[in-house]
Each structure stands twice: as C-alpha cells, then as structure tokens.
Enzyme design. Structure first.
Site, PDB file in Angstrom:
ATOM      1  N   GLU A 167       4.799 -11.432   9.045  1.00 34.71           N
ATOM      2  CA  GLU A 167       5.524 -11.872   7.813  1.00 34.71           C
ATOM      3  C   GLU A 167       6.890 -11.740   7.499  1.00 34.71           C
ATOM      4  O   GLU A 167       7.472 -12.212   6.497  1.00 34.71           O
ATOM      5  CB  GLU A 167       4.482 -11.892   6.627  1.00 34.71           C
ATOM      6  CG  GLU A 167       4.594 -10.562   5.861  1.00 34.71           C
ATOM      7  CD  GLU A 167       3.671  -9.569   6.552  1.00 34.71           C
ATOM      8  OE1 GLU A 167       3.189  -8.547   5.890  1.00 34.71           O
ATOM      9  OE2 GLU A 167       3.199  -9.656   7.671  1.00 34.71           O
ATOM     10  N   PRO A 177      -0.386 -10.742   4.250  1.00 39.19           N
ATOM     11  CA  PRO A 177      -1.994 -10.808   4.147  1.00 39.19           C
ATOM     12  C   PRO A 177      -2.840 -10.504   3.153  1.00 39.19           C
ATOM     13  O   PRO A 177      -4.032 -10.767   2.917  1.00 39.19           O
ATOM     14  CB  PRO A 177      -2.401  -9.798   5.575  1.00 39.19           C
ATOM     15  CG  PRO A 177      -1.233  -9.151   5.818  1.00 39.19           C
ATOM     16  CD  PRO A 177       0.086  -9.744   5.114  1.00 39.19           C
ATOM     17  N   SER A 209       0.771  -1.252  -0.069  1.00 40.23           N
ATOM     18  CA  SER A 209      -0.108   0.161   0.005  1.00 40.23           C
ATOM     19  C   SER A 209       0.711   1.174   0.156  1.00 40.23           C
ATOM     20  O   SER A 209       0.464   2.215  -0.783  1.00 40.23           O
ATOM     21  CB  SER A 209      -0.813  -0.008   1.283  1.00 40.23           C
ATOM     22  OG  SER A 209      -2.143  -1.041   0.843  1.00 40.23           O
ATOM     23  N   ASN A 223       7.398  -7.494  11.413  1.00 38.55           N
ATOM     24  CA  ASN A 223       6.576  -6.163  11.105  1.00 38.55           C
ATOM     25  C   ASN A 223       5.153  -6.643  11.898  1.00 38.55           C
ATOM     26  O   ASN A 223       5.009  -7.579  12.388  1.00 38.55           O
ATOM     27  CB  ASN A 223       6.465  -6.070   9.606  1.00 38.55           C
ATOM     28  CG  ASN A 223       5.399  -7.247   9.012  1.00 38.55           C
ATOM     29  OD1 ASN A 223       5.907  -8.376   9.459  1.00 38.55           O
ATOM     30  ND2 ASN A 223       4.796  -7.009   8.009  1.00 38.55           N
ATOM     31  N   PRO A 224       4.194  -5.526  11.892  1.00 42.44           N
ATOM     32  CA  PRO A 224       2.941  -6.086  12.427  1.00 42.44           C
ATOM     33  C   PRO A 224       2.282  -7.350  12.108  1.00 42.44           C
ATOM     34  O   PRO A 224       1.376  -7.599  13.056  1.00 42.44           O
ATOM     35  CB  PRO A 224       2.103  -4.792  12.348  1.00 42.44           C
ATOM     36  CG  PRO A 224       3.061  -3.558  11.978  1.00 42.44           C
ATOM     37  CD  PRO A 224       4.180  -4.342  11.228  1.00 42.44           C
ATOM     38  N   CYS A 225       2.125  -7.771  11.048  1.00 45.26           N
ATOM     39  CA  CYS A 225       1.693  -9.058  10.874  1.00 45.26           C
ATOM     40  C   CYS A 225       2.234 -10.178  10.766  1.00 45.26           C
ATOM     41  O   CYS A 225       1.879 -11.317  10.537  1.00 45.26           O
ATOM     42  CB  CYS A 225       0.871  -8.927   9.361  1.00 45.26           C
ATOM     43  SG  CYS A 225      -0.721  -7.589   9.189  1.00 45.26           S
TER      44      CYS A 225
END
Length: 550
Positions: free
Chosen positions: A275, A419, A74, A271-273
């Site tokens: 991966e 994701p 993004s 990182n936040p997710c």
C-alpha cells in the site's frame, strides 16, 4: 475515558504492544500505552504552538485513540515514548549491483526490522544469474539467490521483540531472471519472510494487449538480453498467483505517473503489503480511522466528527515525523524531504453491514467513494494548513502539485489504505476495506489461536434476528470483480496505494485470476494481490471447524 476492548484485543496488546519488565511481565495498561504515545507525539507541537499547544494536542491525541476512532501503525504504539523511538511501519531500501551494496542494505534492513518496520526492495538492478562478475572473473548467482540470503537474515531478526520481519521483493518484468522470480515461492515455505511482486511496465501491458513479445534488459549493460512472449509471462504470473497467492503485481506506470514527488526520483518498490510505494531510503508512517466509531447505529457517517478526526489524525502523523528516531541518516533525510503520511480507514465492511448494503454492489462502491473523497478532501486541507503554519515539505518545489499551481502541502502524500490486521482486532472492526473474512473464524497471533465471532453477527444471532444472505456474506462469497472494483473505488481518492486482497474461492480458475489483473489495470489500481482459499496449507485466518464461542 475507559477503553472498550475485547478479550482478544487485550491478548494482542499484551503480546505485542504493552511495556514489559526485564522478566517479560506486562507493566503497562492499554490506557497507559495510549497516554505514553499521546505524550510522546504531542511533544512535537511545542516548536509551533508552545506548551499550551502541547497540552491541547496531547489530550486530543489521547481522546482520539482511546475512543478507538483512530490508531497509528504498530511501531508507533510499540515504540513511542520508549528508548527505541522508531515509529514508522514502511520502508524501501535500494539494492545496488555489488556485493558491498547488497550486504550493506541487508544490514540496514536488519536494523529496521529489529525496530518493528517492514522493508521493501527492488532487486531489479542486480545482474542476472550467469552474468559475468568482472572483479572476480566469476558469474553472478542472480537476484533470487540474494533474496534467499535476505530471507534467512530476516528469520533471525525478531521485530521489536514482538513481530517477525516482513519484506517485499520486487523484480521488473523485463529482468532476464523474471521467470525464475515468478516461481521463487513455488514450494510452500520458500522465502517465507517475503511477499513478492512483479513490477509491470506500461510497455509490457501494451505488448500483452497486442499479443506481442517484449525485450528483456540486462541491468548491468542496459542491453537487450532476449525476448519473451508477454502472454507467456503473464500466464506464469497468474498461474503462480492461483497456486499460492504470489506473486502479486505492481503497475509501475500508474504508480509513477501519480507520484506527487516524481521529480525526486522513480519508485521501484513498495512496503511489504503493497500500500505504500516509496522512493529508495524513504519511510512512511500510517494511521487508520475507525469508520464504525464515526457513524451511528445505522451506519450513517457523522461528517463533522469525521472531519475533526481527520484534522487531528493528520496532525498526529505529521508530528510523528518530528519525534521519530530514524534507523539511518539517509532514511531521515529522504523521509523529511517528502514528509509522507498515510491516513486510511478500517471497519468499512462493518459500515456496510450497519447500512444493510451488500459489499458486492454499486451502493457499496458509492459508499466507498463518498467516505474516501471526504477524507481525501479534509486530509489535503489539513496538510495545506500545516504548510502555512510550519512550511511545506522541503521537496515541494518542482512537484506535480507545484507545477499545476496547487497550494503548498506539508506532506507529499496524505492517504493510504493499509491492511490494519492487529489494529482492527484491537478496535473490534473489520480490517481496512476488506469484506468480512468469516463471521466465525480463528486468527493465529504469535503462536496463539484466537477464536473470533463478528460482533454484529453475534448480536443478531443472540437476538434471534434473521440475517440477510445478500448482506452477511464473506470475502470468498463475493465475486472477484467486486473486490477489484472496490479497490479501484478507494484508489480514486488515495495518493499512495491500497492494500486489498482479491479473494477467490477454492474452485477459482487461472483465467479468472488473469481477468482480475487486467481489470485492476484498466480501472487504475496501482497493484493487485490475489488469494485462492486453501491454496496454502497454512493461513493466518481460518474458518472455525466448529461453532466459535459467542
């Protein structure tokens, strides 16, 4: 080439990605956005291929994105060709054990989040609550208290004018405050801007297997500060994860053993997710291939087209590193030293639907390994080609690959499974490698409720076609062990990590959560996140209460 976008995709693009004037009016079309991105990223090519190379790359990049066969993360869509120019999604920042270090990192995180990036932190270096602070003769409030400060700051920073900040907070399992950390999100709404994960060491997993206790270590002194039963701590992790989906776990052993640039330092956070395991002050930019667009109507992959897509996607992501405007000099230096990229996939569940293959089956695992092995092979080949053309990443000397006699690569890592939440919405396919959440559901995007109906499901219903109950199943109907096995199948061919939620029905048990964590470790996953349906009052995705509109 005109874009094939759904009404909901247009809503998401207008809300988050398309340029706006000072009054907030949209002044860019989706095609204009992709041309802006292609032009900005292709500019990097001039250094090696001249102006003709720039023109060729710009066309290739645009066609690849406009066909929806590939989209970058993004921040690249939002910021490429705009004044900000920060294009990476994933960052990890170090948190040192002093007040200046803690708040300097908080300042850095605010700058990153403002630009649309997500930040991960290991709080494991902070002294525990109640420990002495020699400079003031006081006592420390501990890592969890500073996480609350970070959380409040994130709440005040809106990412790139479009996204709320996202953080990952990590604490080693041998930190004296581990039990407080495990329960830090016990109340719904606590640390709402954080995902949290416990970093499990191989030593802890061995103690768990043997039914033994293990030492806690004060990071300030390096001395033992007590002992806990491994089963007690593991049970607490599983119970909290069952209760509300957190904490997740990160397996430090596999993460660092498989890290291609381990000679440059130890990975402590993601990182936040989850991966993207990264070194302190390192960033990574991601992109995802749309498998549905690279297959025929029966789900058969066109490997020639897939190979071409990989070739230009890897090149695109490497070019992003060149044109990126990094928020901090230290991040620019560390990122350019390793040049990590993360090319992954989306639409995998849709590929299985087209093939008539149940997600929870050996045939689905075989499909996963086949497609990801090919993407891995081609990604490495392109990175090797770029190394010959442009030079290997500066940190290649001394790397695992160099020691093993492998060919130089342009990028320390090349593959990640992200994701792809909004990217898959734009592309009209299932997210990442997740099974279909529901065939009719509601998605909450920046305060807007979007009703969605899965395209294949919709076509079958409209055509009066009988739906195969074994194939048209949702995430909650697939046994957790199949979720874990699918994550492990992709992890075999991914040098970073895999974002995957292990879904449980509302009636799932704590023991089943424990089994999922243990199976993930056994199968070589680098971490795991579970979620039991309805364990939180607020969910991003919700099954429609009534039939969604076709």
């Amino acid at each position: 080439m005109s874009l094939d976008l759904s009404p909901n995709a247009l809503i998401a693009l207008q809300a988050r990605y398309l340029r706006k004037d000072p009054e907030g009016r949209v002044i860019e079309t989706p095609e204009g956005m992709l041309r802006r991105v292609a032009r900005s990223i292709a500019a990097a090519e001039e250094r090696w291929t001249g102006k003709e190379g720039v023109r060729r790359a710009e066309k290739r990049f645009y066609d690849l994105m406009a066909s929806l066969a590939f989209l970058p993360n993004s921040p690249t869509l939002m910021n490429a060709g705009n004044g900000l120019g920060q294009l990476s999604a994933c960052f990890v920042l170090p948190v040192g054990d002093s007040l200046p270090e803690i708040f300097n990192t908080l300042r850095d995180a605010a700058l990153i989040q403002q630009s649309g990036g997500g930040t991960g932190f290991a709080f494991s270096r902070l002294r525990p609550a109640g420990d002495q602070v020699r400079s003031t003769m006081g006592i420390s409030s501990g890592p969890v208290s500073f996480m609350r400060v970070y959380n409040a700051a994130t709440e005040a920073v809106k990412q790139g004018g479009a996204r709320r900040g996202a953080n990952m907070g990590v604490l080693r399992v041998d930190h004296p405050d581990i039990l407080e950390f495990i329960c830090a999100k016990d109340g719904e709404g606590e640390l709402a801007n954080f995902n949290i994960s416990v970093a499990l060491s191989d030593a802890f997993m061995e103690a768990l297997s043997a039914g033994e206790d293990y030492p806690l270590v004060n990071p300030r002194t390096g001395l033992e500060a007590g002992r806990l039963e491994a089963e007690e701590v593991f049970g607490a992790i599983a119970e909290q994860a069952w209760k509300n989906g957190e904490p997740g776990v990160i397996f430090l052993g596999p993460v660092n053993a498989d890290h291609p640039a381990s000679h440059l330092g130890q990975i402590e956070a993601t990182n936040p997710c989850g991966e993207e395991p990264l070194l302190p002050c390192e960033s990574c930019n991601l992109g995802s291939l749309n498998l549905v667009k690279l297959a025929d109507a029966k789900g058969r992959i066109d490997f020639h087209r897939l190979g071409e897509a990989v070739r230009w996607a890897v090149r695109f992501l490497d070019d992003v590193i060149e044109v990126n405007r990094y928020p901090l000099p230290a991040i620019a230096e560390t990122t350019r030293r390793t040049r990590k990229i993360g090319l992954g996939v989306m639409g995998f569940a849709d590929l299985l639907l087209l093939r008539g293959v149940p997600y929870g089956s050996d045939a689905a695992l075989e499909a996963a390994e086949e497609v990801m092995a090919y993407i891995r092979q081609e990604s490495v080949a392109v990175s090797e080609e770029l190394a010959r053309e442009r030079g290997p990443y500066p940190g290649f000397g001394g790397s695992l690959r160099q020691r093993e006699g492998g060919a130089p690569m342009r990028n320390a890592t090349v593959n990640t499974i992200a994701p792809t939440g909004t990217l898959s919405l734009i592309s009209g396919v299932s997210s990442g490698i997740e099974p279909v959440f529901a065939f009719e559901y509601e998605r909450h995007v920046l305060g807007t409720v979007l009703q969605e109906v899965h395209p294949l499901y919709s076509r079958c219903r409209q055509g009066g076609r009988q739906l195969d109950p074994e194939v048209f199943v949702t995430a909650r109907e697939i046994a957790p062990k199949w979720h874990v096995r699918m994550q492990a199948a992709f992890q075999k061919y991914v040098d970073n990590a895999v974002s995957k939620t292990i879904n449980f029905p509302a009636g799932g048990t704590v023991e089943e959560v424990k089994e999922a964590f243990l199976l993930a470790y056994e199968l070589g996953c680098k971490g795991l996140t579970v979620y039991r349906d309805r364990s939180r009052r607020s969910q991003v995705l919700n099954v429609c209460d009534s039939k969604c509109s076709l």
